[in-house]
Motif scaffolding. Structure first.
Motif, PDB file in Angstrom:
ATOM      1  N   GLU A 107       0.848   9.498  -5.728  1.00  0.00           N
ATOM      2  CA  GLU A 107       1.008  10.898  -5.339  1.00  0.00           C
ATOM      3  C   GLU A 107       1.966  11.634  -6.271  1.00  0.00           C
ATOM      4  OE1 GLU A 107      -0.117  10.767  -0.586  1.00  0.00           O
ATOM      5  OE2 GLU A 107       1.998  10.780  -1.162  1.00  0.00           O
ATOM      6  N   THR A 127       0.827   4.108  -2.826  1.00  0.00           N
ATOM      7  CA  THR A 127       0.425   5.475  -2.461  1.00  0.00           C
ATOM      8  C   THR A 127       1.449   6.492  -2.951  1.00  0.00           C
ATOM      9  OG1 THR A 127      -0.776   4.704  -0.497  1.00  0.00           O
ATOM     10  CG2 THR A 127      -0.109   7.019  -0.537  1.00  0.00           C
ATOM     11  N   GLN A 128       2.712   6.241  -2.702  1.00  0.00           N
ATOM     12  CA  GLN A 128       3.747   7.200  -3.118  1.00  0.00           C
ATOM     13  C   GLN A 128       3.812   7.311  -4.637  1.00  0.00           C
ATOM     14  OE1 GLN A 128       7.509   7.439  -0.885  1.00  0.00           O
ATOM     15  NE2 GLN A 128       6.746   5.755   0.378  1.00  0.00           N
ATOM     16  N   LYS A 186       0.811  -1.215   0.000  1.00  0.00           N
ATOM     17  CA  LYS A 186       0.000   0.000   0.000  1.00  0.00           C
ATOM     18  C   LYS A 186       0.843   1.263   0.000  1.00  0.00           C
ATOM     19  CE  LYS A 186      -3.647   2.338   2.660  1.00  0.00           C
ATOM     20  NZ  LYS A 186      -4.512   2.249   3.861  1.00  0.00           N
ATOM     21  N   GLU A 187       1.898   1.301   0.809  1.00  0.00           N
ATOM     22  CA  GLU A 187       2.708   2.506   0.903  1.00  0.00           C
ATOM     23  C   GLU A 187       3.420   2.795  -0.414  1.00  0.00           C
ATOM     24  OE1 GLU A 187       4.217   5.959   2.201  1.00  0.00           O
ATOM     25  OE2 GLU A 187       2.686   4.733   3.189  1.00  0.00           O
ATOM     26  N   PRO A 221      -1.732  14.640  -2.365  1.00  0.00           N
ATOM     27  CA  PRO A 221      -1.831  13.531  -1.410  1.00  0.00           C
ATOM     28  C   PRO A 221      -3.087  12.706  -1.677  1.00  0.00           C
ATOM     29  CG  PRO A 221      -1.458  15.639  -0.291  1.00  0.00           C
ATOM     30  CD  PRO A 221      -1.801  15.959  -1.712  1.00  0.00           C
ATOM     31  N   ILE A 222      -2.996  11.408  -1.458  1.00  0.00           N
ATOM     32  CA  ILE A 222      -4.169  10.550  -1.565  1.00  0.00           C
ATOM     33  C   ILE A 222      -4.186   9.589  -0.383  1.00  0.00           C
ATOM     34  CG2 ILE A 222      -4.169  10.651  -4.101  1.00  0.00           C
ATOM     35  CD1 ILE A 222      -3.338   7.647  -3.969  1.00  0.00           C
ATOM     36  N   GLU A 223      -5.361   9.118  -0.054  1.00  0.00           N
ATOM     37  CA  GLU A 223      -5.532   8.124   1.004  1.00  0.00           C
ATOM     38  C   GLU A 223      -6.239   6.915   0.396  1.00  0.00           C
ATOM     39  OE1 GLU A 223      -5.106   6.163   4.383  1.00  0.00           O
ATOM     40  OE2 GLU A 223      -4.369   8.220   4.134  1.00  0.00           O
ATOM     41  N   ILE A 224      -5.513   5.826   0.271  1.00  0.00           N
ATOM     42  CA  ILE A 224      -6.079   4.615  -0.317  1.00  0.00           C
ATOM     43  C   ILE A 224      -6.937   3.895   0.718  1.00  0.00           C
ATOM     44  CG2 ILE A 224      -5.552   2.341  -1.272  1.00  0.00           C
ATOM     45  CD1 ILE A 224      -3.066   3.535  -2.548  1.00  0.00           C
ATOM     46  N   ILE A 225      -8.174   3.625   0.337  1.00  0.00           N
ATOM     47  CA  ILE A 225      -9.090   2.884   1.200  1.00  0.00           C
ATOM     48  C   ILE A 225      -9.020   1.389   0.899  1.00  0.00           C
ATOM     49  CG2 ILE A 225     -11.521   2.524   1.790  1.00  0.00           C
ATOM     50  CD1 ILE A 225     -11.993   5.481   1.177  1.00  0.00           C
ATOM     51  N   THR A 244     -10.262   5.333  -3.432  1.00  0.00           N
ATOM     52  CA  THR A 244     -10.020   6.347  -2.410  1.00  0.00           C
ATOM     53  C   THR A 244     -11.385   6.872  -1.967  1.00  0.00           C
ATOM     54  OG1 THR A 244      -9.907   8.284  -3.877  1.00  0.00           O
ATOM     55  CG2 THR A 244      -7.898   6.966  -3.636  1.00  0.00           C
ATOM     56  N   GLU A 245     -11.395   7.885  -1.153  1.00  0.00           N
ATOM     57  CA  GLU A 245     -12.672   8.407  -0.667  1.00  0.00           C
ATOM     58  C   GLU A 245     -13.555   8.897  -1.800  1.00  0.00           C
ATOM     59  OE1 GLU A 245     -14.443  11.647   2.578  1.00  0.00           O
ATOM     60  OE2 GLU A 245     -12.291  11.481   2.222  1.00  0.00           O
TER      61      GLU A 245
END
Length: 208
Positions: free
Chosen positions: A40, A36-37, A32-33, A46-50, A74-75
């Motif tokens: 981005e 995510t990077q 996930k990390e 920035p993003i937040e993966i759900i 994401t959201e």
């Protein structure tokens, strides 16, 4: 020592892999990390993966089905990441088709149209399949008569990995085409790729 560790053919194949090889990318982006990077850098925010899946199948009982390299929720967004080596696999109509099946499979009856999430289809290609000499292409629908954006909540991004400028995106594409981890710029990719290429546990996972 596991069997694959003694097989130089397997080890040589693993050493030659690059992140732009779709099977390898799917394995790298199980983290996930790391994913995510990567996103981005591409999206420049920035993003937040759900939720995320690799090799995500969407079945269509009335026609053609698809297998997505990476699918991210994401959201407010659904994101489809595809790696393609040539034009055939990165045809713009494929991007349209992927978007249509994602909409059909993620919406539900009586959902308000305005509540459909924003959707981003990302194609990373080894060559400049669109042919305009740009490192990245952002594609949106527009109104012909006034050239204004037609905001249907969809976006297509083509990334041309053959252009590797001295900026965040260029360094990322350089890393995508690297087979040697020592040549990579980004620590998050170097660490992940090194695990699969240079550790016994990682090579065992790759052989399996």
């Amino acid at each position: 020592m596991f069997v694959c560790e003694r097989n130089t053919e397997y080890l040589d194949a693993i050493s030659r892999l690059k992140v732009i090889d779709d099977d390898f990318m799917r394995i790298v982006f199980k983290d996930k990390e790391c994913l995510t990077q990567f996103l981005e850098i591409i999206l420049e925010r920035p993003i937040e993966i759900i939720e995320w899946h690799v090799q995500y199948d969407i079945n269509n009982i009335l026609g053609r089905s698809i297998s997505i390299d990476v699918f991210v929720k994401t959201e407010n967004h659904y994101i489809n990441i595809e790696v393609q080596r040539d034009y055939t696999g990165a045809n713009p109509r494929r991007a349209r088709f992927h978007g249509s099946l994602i909409d059909a499979s993620t919406s539900y009856p009586k959902e308000e149209w305005k509540d459909l999430p924003h959707m981003i289809i990302i194609f990373i290609t080894e060559e400049d399949v669109l042919g305009y000499g740009l490192p990245i292409y952002h594609v949106h629908r527009t109104i012909d008569e006034n050239n204004q954006i037609f905001d249907d909540g969809s976006e297509i991004i083509y990334i041309n990995a053959s252009i590797q400028e001295d900026n965040a995106l260029g360094r990322l594409m350089h890393d995508f085409l690297c087979s040697e981890t020592s040549d990579m710029h980004y620590e998050f990719l170097r660490k992940r790729v090194s695990y699969f290429k240079e550790t016994e546990g990682g090579r065992k996972e790759m052989c399996e």
